[in-house]
Write a protein that holds these residues in place. Structure first.
Motif, PDB file in Angstrom:
ATOM      1  N   GLU A   1      30.520 -29.336 -78.328  1.00  0.00           N
ATOM      2  CA  GLU A   1      30.304 -29.668 -76.917  1.00  0.00           C
ATOM      3  C   GLU A   1      30.961 -28.659 -75.982  1.00  0.00           C
TER       4      GLU A   1
ATOM      5  N   TYR B   1      25.863 -30.915 -80.757  1.00  0.00           N
ATOM      6  CA  TYR B   1      24.531 -30.851 -80.160  1.00  0.00           C
ATOM      7  C   TYR B   1      23.621 -30.019 -81.056  1.00  0.00           C
TER       8      TYR B   1
ATOM      9  N   GLN C   1      14.830 -24.990 -78.802  1.00  0.00           N
ATOM     10  CA  GLN C   1      15.093 -26.366 -78.376  1.00  0.00           C
ATOM     11  C   GLN C   1      16.598 -26.612 -78.369  1.00  0.00           C
TER      12      GLN C   1
ATOM     13  N   SER D   1      27.083 -25.524 -73.249  1.00  0.00           N
ATOM     14  CA  SER D   1      26.665 -25.114 -71.900  1.00  0.00           C
ATOM     15  C   SER D   1      26.418 -23.610 -71.804  1.00  0.00           C
TER      16      SER D   1
ATOM     17  N   GLN E   1      19.890 -32.785 -76.028  1.00  0.00           N
ATOM     18  CA  GLN E   1      20.559 -33.225 -74.804  1.00  0.00           C
ATOM     19  C   GLN E   1      21.542 -34.362 -75.033  1.00  0.00           C
ATOM     20  N   SER E   2      21.712 -34.777 -76.262  1.00  0.00           N
ATOM     21  CA  SER E   2      22.637 -35.868 -76.563  1.00  0.00           C
ATOM     22  C   SER E   2      23.300 -35.617 -77.910  1.00  0.00           C
TER      23      SER E   2
ATOM     24  N   HIS F   1      21.065 -21.299 -73.623  1.00  0.00           N
ATOM     25  CA  HIS F   1      19.869 -21.702 -72.874  1.00  0.00           C
ATOM     26  C   HIS F   1      18.636 -21.421 -73.741  1.00  0.00           C
TER      27      HIS F   1
END
Length: 368
Positions: free
Chosen positions: A220, A261, A249, A224, A252-253, A227
């Motif tokens: 996590e 992720y 891909q 971020s 998102q969770s 992309h």
């Protein structure tokens, strides 16, 4: 007088013997020290790396871009399985059949109900046409026409219900013939003919041929930085292959993945030769900004420096007397060829990376 002379000679003799013993011990110590230095193993040492890095490295597995578990929606015995693991199948090909005698009996009942409902409907339609003509000739009352119309509508509804019941039975019957949803390869076979199939339990697994991707998990703290469309370098050690891919891909969770992720990296079709689903891969994603890791928080060492014994893991350090000392450590996640040490090794401690000989506890070592 003679006694005193003998005493002095004895004292001199003991003094000479003592000096010879001391000299011999000193010589042996120097010899042992020299011999130990000559037989010491030459080793290469390093310190844990925890400085900044210009890319993100994660581990993953090669998988088919599309896969499906083939199961049935009805309970019954498997009468036949037409494929085996490794077979290539085409879209719509019959894979397996489930016993359907009870469903065939229900379809026969539905056909009989349709025949009965159809006969009643035809009779009601004749009465309706007859009373409609009589009413127009004023030979029948409106009440009689309403009753006949109600009977006609009821007969029509019963016929439609019987037809829909047969459609339901036909749908259930179709679930007993399992077909391939797309062209691909059978990768797993969980049951054989004669086994009891239950709704939702997979019988076969099919993977689409010719299209692969790598599935990897990202912490996590670093998700971020990634992309979609970002370049990625995929290394597959099993076939000694390096592939340039792209992030296709990003999950998102992380609720069901333990705080990790999931990302998917697409592999070009031109690079699929030699690939098999399930192969392990290391993925390096170049980043625009550096990832800073705190030396007090993360201790990384080469995987090659780790020693495995039963369920224990350790590495060799150098003791105060210049001998190898096996230190048991607890490991964390692996990033490429580096593994995190959670406990057992300080960030500023040296450890042995390699040695010119066999390392063991207590062996004398010398740093190159």
């Amino acid at each position: 007088m003679r006694l005193a002379i003998n005493y002095n000679r004895a004292l001199q003799l003991f003094t000479v013997i003592g000096l010879l013993i001391i000299s011999s011990c000193s010589s042996n110590e120097k010899k042992d020290t020299q011999t130990g230095a000559d037989t010491a193993l030459l080793v290469t040492v390093s310190q844990p790396s925890a400085d900044t890095k210009q890319g993100l490295t994660v581990s993953g597995q090669v998988e088919a871009a599309q896969s499906a578990n083939i199961s049935t929606r009805v309970m019954g015995y498997i009468t036949r399985i037409n494929v085996k693991v490794g077979d290539r199948v085409s879209k719509g090909q019959l894979l397996a059949t489930i016993s359907n005698d009870d469903i065939l009996a229900k379809r026969a009942q539905a056909d009989a109900m349709i025949a009965e409902a159809n006969a009643g409907f035809k009779n009601a339609q004749k009465d309706y046409d007859r009373f409609t003509a009589l009413y127009q000739q004023q030979s029948a009352s409106a009440k009689e026409l309403d009753n006949i119309t109600l009977q006609y509508s009821s007969a029509k509804a019963r016929l439609e219900a019987a037809k829909q019941q047969r459609n339901e039975v036909n749908a259930m019957l179709s679930y007993t013939n399992l077909t391939a949803p797309f062209a691909g390869t059978v990768t797993q076979k969980m049951m054989d003919a004669g086994s009891m199939a239950n709704p939702g339990m997979p019988l076969l697994t099919i993977e689409q041929s010719g299209s692969y991707q790598v599935s990897a998990s990202v912490p996590e703290s670093e998700i971020s930085l990634i992309h979609e469309g970002a370049s990625a370098i995929i290394t597959i050690d099993a076939i000694h292959k390096v592939i340039n891919g792209k992030v296709a891909q990003i999950g998102q969770s992380s609720q069901n993945t333990g705080g990790q992720y999931m990302i998917k990296i697409h592999i070009p079709d031109t690079e699929k030769k030699g690939l098999f689903a399930g192969m392990y891969a290391n993925v390096n994603i170049p980043l625009a900004q550096t990832i800073k890791t705190n030396i007090s928080d993360q201790v990384m060492v080469p995987v090659s420096a780790i020693e495995y014994k039963d369920q224990l893991t350790g590495l060799y350090t150098i003791g105060s007397n210049q001998t190898a000392l096996l230190r048991w450590v607890r490991l964390g996640r692996t990033q490429g060829n580096q593994v995190e040490v959670l406990s057992g090794l300080a960030a500023n401690e040296q450890f042995i990376v390699s040695a010119e000989g066999r390392l063991y506890n207590g062996v004398a070592v010398k740093i190159k």
